[in-house]
Design a protein around this motif. Structure first.
Motif, PDB file in Angstrom:
ATOM      1  N   SER A 165       6.233  10.718  -5.884  1.00 20.63           N
ATOM      2  CA  SER A 165       6.359  10.058  -4.578  1.00 20.63           C
ATOM      3  C   SER A 165       6.211   8.547  -4.752  1.00 20.63           C
ATOM      4  CB  SER A 165       5.276  10.587  -3.632  1.00 20.63           C
ATOM      5  OG  SER A 165       3.997  10.119  -4.047  1.00 20.63           O
ATOM      6  N   ALA A 166       5.925   7.854  -3.644  1.00 23.67           N
ATOM      7  CA  ALA A 166       5.695   6.415  -3.722  1.00 23.67           C
ATOM      8  C   ALA A 166       4.466   6.079  -4.556  1.00 23.67           C
ATOM      9  CB  ALA A 166       5.543   5.837  -2.314  1.00 23.67           C
ATOM     10  N   ILE A 167       3.626   7.076  -4.845  1.00 22.36           N
ATOM     11  CA  ILE A 167       2.527   6.860  -5.798  1.00 22.36           C
ATOM     12  C   ILE A 167       3.092   6.416  -7.139  1.00 22.36           C
ATOM     13  CG2 ILE A 167       0.746   8.055  -7.148  1.00 22.36           C
ATOM     14  CD1 ILE A 167      -0.193   7.393  -4.353  1.00 22.36           C
ATOM     15  N   GLY A 168       4.326   6.811  -7.420  1.00 24.95           N
ATOM     16  CA  GLY A 168       4.991   6.414  -8.664  1.00 24.95           C
ATOM     17  C   GLY A 168       5.610   5.032  -8.622  1.00 24.95           C
ATOM     18  N   LEU A 169       5.322   4.269  -7.577  1.00 19.04           N
ATOM     19  CA  LEU A 169       5.891   2.922  -7.459  1.00 19.04           C
ATOM     20  C   LEU A 169       5.609   2.052  -8.684  1.00 19.04           C
ATOM     21  CD1 LEU A 169       7.517   1.166  -5.489  1.00 19.04           C
ATOM     22  CD2 LEU A 169       5.353   0.460  -4.434  1.00 19.04           C
ATOM     23  N   PRO A 170       4.388   2.048  -9.227  1.00 22.57           N
ATOM     24  CA  PRO A 170       4.167   1.246 -10.439  1.00 22.57           C
ATOM     25  C   PRO A 170       5.028   1.685 -11.623  1.00 22.57           C
ATOM     26  CG  PRO A 170       2.098   2.271  -9.698  1.00 22.57           C
ATOM     27  CD  PRO A 170       3.166   2.692  -8.751  1.00 22.57           C
ATOM     28  N   ILE A 171       5.299   2.994 -11.720  1.00 25.84           N
ATOM     29  CA  ILE A 171       6.182   3.481 -12.789  1.00 25.84           C
ATOM     30  C   ILE A 171       7.575   2.879 -12.608  1.00 25.84           C
ATOM     31  CG2 ILE A 171       7.106   5.497 -13.970  1.00 25.84           C
ATOM     32  CD1 ILE A 171       5.000   7.199 -12.542  1.00 25.84           C
ATOM     33  N   ALA A 172       8.083   2.952 -11.373  1.00 27.86           N
ATOM     34  CA  ALA A 172       9.418   2.432 -11.086  1.00 27.86           C
ATOM     35  C   ALA A 172       9.501   0.937 -11.358  1.00 27.86           C
ATOM     36  CB  ALA A 172       9.795   2.735  -9.638  1.00 27.86           C
ATOM     37  N   LEU A 173       8.441   0.204 -11.055  1.00 31.24           N
ATOM     38  CA  LEU A 173       8.419  -1.237 -11.337  1.00 31.24           C
ATOM     39  C   LEU A 173       8.395  -1.495 -12.836  1.00 31.24           C
ATOM     40  CD1 LEU A 173       5.912  -2.339  -8.565  1.00 31.24           C
ATOM     41  CD2 LEU A 173       8.264  -3.156  -8.782  1.00 31.24           C
ATOM     42  N   GLN A 174       7.707  -0.635 -13.574  1.00 31.70           N
ATOM     43  CA  GLN A 174       7.579  -0.828 -15.020  1.00 31.70           C
ATOM     44  C   GLN A 174       8.867  -0.496 -15.764  1.00 31.70           C
ATOM     45  OE1 GLN A 174       4.096  -1.222 -17.261  1.00 31.70           O
ATOM     46  NE2 GLN A 174       5.926  -2.395 -17.692  1.00 31.70           N
ATOM     47  N   ILE A 175       9.573   0.550 -15.339  1.00 28.40           N
ATOM     48  CA  ILE A 175      10.744   1.007 -16.112  1.00 28.40           C
ATOM     49  C   ILE A 175      12.059   0.854 -15.353  1.00 28.40           C
ATOM     50  CG2 ILE A 175       9.320   2.653 -17.396  1.00 28.40           C
ATOM     51  CD1 ILE A 175      10.553   4.894 -15.693  1.00 28.40           C
ATOM     52  N   ILE A 201       4.176  -0.822   3.586  1.00 22.94           N
ATOM     53  CA  ILE A 201       3.334   0.365   3.454  1.00 22.94           C
ATOM     54  C   ILE A 201       4.256   1.560   3.198  1.00 22.94           C
ATOM     55  CG2 ILE A 201       1.637   1.867   4.562  1.00 22.94           C
ATOM     56  CD1 ILE A 201       0.846  -0.551   6.292  1.00 22.94           C
ATOM     57  N   PHE A 202       4.047   2.216   2.070  1.00 23.46           N
ATOM     58  CA  PHE A 202       4.871   3.354   1.670  1.00 23.46           C
ATOM     59  C   PHE A 202       4.147   4.648   2.036  1.00 23.46           C
ATOM     60  CE2 PHE A 202       6.137  -0.259  -0.770  1.00 23.46           C
ATOM     61  CZ  PHE A 202       7.509  -0.136  -0.916  1.00 23.46           C
ATOM     62  N   PRO A 203       4.883   5.688   2.410  1.00 17.60           N
ATOM     63  CA  PRO A 203       4.233   6.881   2.983  1.00 17.60           C
ATOM     64  C   PRO A 203       3.610   7.814   1.949  1.00 17.60           C
ATOM     65  CG  PRO A 203       6.603   7.182   2.908  1.00 17.60           C
ATOM     66  CD  PRO A 203       6.357   5.780   2.460  1.00 17.60           C
ATOM     67  N   MET A 204       2.584   8.540   2.419  1.00 15.70           N
ATOM     68  CA  MET A 204       2.036   9.695   1.716  1.00 15.70           C
ATOM     69  C   MET A 204       1.986  10.836   2.726  1.00 15.70           C
ATOM     70  SD  MET A 204      -1.073   8.215  -0.652  1.00 15.70           S
ATOM     71  CE  MET A 204      -1.257   9.751  -1.551  1.00 15.70           C
ATOM     72  N   TRP A 205       2.134  12.058   2.224  1.00 11.74           N
ATOM     73  CA  TRP A 205       2.192  13.207   3.124  1.00 11.74           C
ATOM     74  C   TRP A 205       1.124  14.232   2.764  1.00 11.74           C
ATOM     75  CZ3 TRP A 205       6.760  11.533   0.535  1.00 11.74           C
ATOM     76  CH2 TRP A 205       7.641  10.783   1.323  1.00 11.74           C
ATOM     77  N   VAL A 227       1.515  16.903  -0.121  1.00  8.33           N
ATOM     78  CA  VAL A 227       1.501  16.509  -1.541  1.00  8.33           C
ATOM     79  C   VAL A 227       0.073  16.170  -1.933  1.00  8.33           C
ATOM     80  CG1 VAL A 227       2.339  14.920  -3.294  1.00  8.33           C
ATOM     81  CG2 VAL A 227       3.847  15.585  -1.411  1.00  8.33           C
ATOM     82  N   GLY A 228      -0.486  16.928  -2.869  1.00  8.83           N
ATOM     83  CA  GLY A 228      -1.818  16.629  -3.378  1.00  8.83           C
ATOM     84  C   GLY A 228      -1.771  15.494  -4.384  1.00  8.83           C
ATOM     85  N   GLY A 229      -2.890  14.828  -4.570  1.00 11.52           N
ATOM     86  CA  GLY A 229      -2.939  13.658  -5.446  1.00 11.52           C
ATOM     87  C   GLY A 229      -2.462  13.914  -6.856  1.00 11.52           C
ATOM     88  N   ALA A 268       0.829  -1.204   0.000  1.00 12.11           N
ATOM     89  CA  ALA A 268       0.000   0.000   0.000  1.00 12.11           C
ATOM     90  C   ALA A 268       0.859   1.249   0.000  1.00 12.11           C
ATOM     91  CB  ALA A 268      -0.929   0.014   1.206  1.00 12.11           C
ATOM     92  N   VAL A 269       0.305   2.305  -0.595  1.00  8.52           N
ATOM     93  CA  VAL A 269       0.850   3.652  -0.458  1.00  8.52           C
ATOM     94  C   VAL A 269      -0.222   4.435   0.278  1.00  8.52           C
ATOM     95  CG1 VAL A 269       1.799   5.653  -1.634  1.00  8.52           C
ATOM     96  CG2 VAL A 269       2.044   3.387  -2.667  1.00  8.52           C
ATOM     97  N   SER A 270       0.025   4.707   1.548  1.00 12.18           N
ATOM     98  CA  SER A 270      -1.029   5.262   2.396  1.00 12.18           C
ATOM     99  C   SER A 270      -0.432   5.894   3.648  1.00 12.18           C
ATOM    100  CB  SER A 270      -2.013   4.150   2.796  1.00 12.18           C
ATOM    101  OG  SER A 270      -3.034   4.644   3.635  1.00 12.18           O
TER     102      SER A 270
END
Length: 550
Positions: A273-283, A258-262, A265-267, A240-242
């Protein structure tokens, strides 16, 4: 009347608009052979040619004067300093810290913030490496082959658009999927393609309670458990990113995953941020850091460049010029790159959720236009659809053309043709076609003189339609980061001039609130006396359809 519209800078622009309204850009280009050089600049690997705009030196000076009057320079400093410029939610706005150079003197006052960011990046890197190098295994000992990112809004759109844009950099080890829509078909179609033993789910929700995201996550867990897994196995397949660690842990996710959100930072500003985790996994994490580097360089340009050479400032002020003085209701983004085809949708959310406001930071209703409708698509498809409206429609619609100079797939002369269409369309919008030119074009046609006269009038295009052209060397992680940061700052510039809080979204919150009330009424199969007559009637028909099906 508002103070803004009664201000000296605003009135000067209104008067200036009247003085140049009848002037045509075609004439300006004839009179100024160096116009393109005069009205171009480069930053963070992007070349902006803004010469095809209805501006001259006087226009730009007046726009910069408006920015100065609205204290744009101070607003930029306050944002980078981490002051609480999101006044309605008492929050700082520090998405720029997510891609900052932590060793820069500029960021020394934000050392605690940067330490948190670095810790999150380090955790992301370890996680990404473990998945890609197959050290992280599923509950049956098989490697992860598919990742499903579950989110909504900025937690979904940013990562999805970035992943699509960077397809040439995809890892062969993983396939990343995205689910946002609460329509059951979205999650069902996705799960039908997957093996629960090799699938990892990422839930992106600050509260771990967003209605759509939680519903899809619960359905994913039910599917996972229905295929033979047990509750303890959830920890190996869900992260989770939460910021709600308690709720995520109760769901079955290990606190370590669980990865942090602050809150700062608006959505719609969170893909860095860790919201970009799927990007990092993809590339891969190295390329993810390149996205951050491109944004960081654009941040530094925005923070330090004088307004006269500041790309986000110039683009933002041009948008003000057309929205408020030419009555432009929309702005079109035209991406001449297949990989960037989804970018207009991302920029649509960024801009319209930020500046779709009718009240100032002081709580006063505005008496001037604010955020325009952002729309667009990929070239050259749009040329056979909505470009007709751009060329001969009755409204001013500013356009941004975006083109990489080099293609990742140099097939024959395709890229030459793509570039020629991009440049030709911007030229046609500026230049147009006069009645005499149309008649000359038809002079050798088999049409009668009367028919030719009629058709000629239909072929006239007024031109004088404004556009920017943005060139990048190639669609890369770095260039994507720079482009997105450019539009973030452009949006901020306009919000400052319009005196808006670009970082809240109470209209979105109202929809969520009422949606929950309606859901309660549907679930309880009652009319909901607190709802309006139309909504009660629609609920009744919906519930009756469920009964008829049963």
């Amino acid at each position: 009347m508002s103070q803004l519209t009664q201000s000296s800078a605003w009135k000067a622009l209104a008067q200036h608009k009247q003085s140049i309204e009848s002037q045509h850009m075609r004439t300006w280009f004839e009179q100024q052979p160096d116009r393109a050089e005069r009205y171009s600049l480069s930053a963070a690997g992007i070349l902006l040619d803004y010469s095809k705009n209805r501006v001259n030196d006087d226009t730009l000076a007046l726009l910069f004067g408006l920015a100065e009057q609205q204290q744009l320079e101070q607003a930029i400093k306050r944002m980078f300093a981490g002051e609480e410029i999101n006044t309605t939610e008492q929050r700082a706005v520090l998405h720029t810290a997510l891609r900052a150079d932590r060793h820069s003197p500029q960021w020394q006052q934000q050392s605690d913030c940067l330490s948190q960011v670095q810790a999150s990046l380090d955790k992301m890197e370890l996680f990404v490496d473990a998945i890609i190098q197959q050290r992280w295994l599923g509950y049956t000992g098989k490697a992860i082959t598919d990742v499903v990112s579950i989110g909504i809004g900025g937690s979904f759109l940013g990562p999805k658009v970035a992943s699509e844009a960077l397809k040439p950099y995809w890892s062969d080890a993983l396939t990343v999927h995205y689910v946002a829509n609460v329509d059951g078909t979205a999650i069902a179609d996705k799960l039908a393609q997957l093996d629960p033993q090799t699938t990892l789910f990422i839930t992106a929700s600050k509260s771990f309670g967003t209605q759509e995201t939680l519903a899809n996550t619960l359905s994913a867990r039910s599917w996972f458990l229905s295929h033979g897994a047990s509750l303890p196995d959830v920890a190996k397949h869900f992260v989770a990113v939460s910021s709600n660690i308690e709720a995520a842990t109760e769901f079955g996710i290990s606190p370590d995953n669980i990865f942090p959100m602050w809150d700062w930072v608006g959505g719609r500003y969170s893909l860095w941020s860790a919201i970009g985790l799927p990007i990092a996994l993809q590339i891969g994490f190295k390329h993810f850091k390149s996205i951050l580097a491109g944004a960081q360089d654009m941040d530094e340009h925005f923070r330090t460049a004088p307004f006269e050479q500041n790309m986000p400032v110039i683009m933002g002020l041009l948008g003000i010029w057309y929205t408020n003085f030419f009555d432009a209701h929309s702005h079109v983004i035209l991406t001449y790159d297949h990989y960037l085809r989804a970018l207009p949708g991302y920029l649509q959310q960024l801009d319209m959720e930020s500046n779709g406001k009718n009240v100032t930071r002081a709580g006063v209703s505005v008496d001037y236009a604010t955020g325009p409708v952002i729309w667009g698509g990929e070239g050259t498809n749009g040329q056979h659809a909505y470009h007709q409206l751009l060329h001969q429609g009755t409204r001013v619609i500013p356009a941004d053309f975006i083109l990489p100079l080099r293609s990742h797939n140099p097939v024959g002369t395709h890229h030459d043709m793509l570039a020629s269409n991009c440049f030709g369309q911007s030229q046609a919008l500026m230049q147009g076609k006069t009645l005499d030119e149309a008649k000359l074009e038809l002079a050798s046609s088999p049409l009668s003189e009367q028919q030719a006269e009629l058709v000629a009038h239909h072929k006239v295009m007024p031109g004088n339609k404004p556009s920017n052209t943005l060139l990048i060397e190639q669609s890369t992680p770095y260039s994507l980061g720079a482009i997105i940061a450019l539009y973030e700052h452009r949006t901020f510039v306009q919000g400052v001039v319009w005196e808006l809080n670009s970082f809240d979204q109470w209209g979105v919150e109202l929809g969520k609130q009422l949606g929950n009330q309606v859901l309660d009424a549907i679930a309880k199969e009652e009319q909901g006396v607190h709802l309006d007559g139309s909504t009660r009637s629609l609920i009744s028909k919906f519930n009756q359809a469920k009964l008829n099906k049963n």
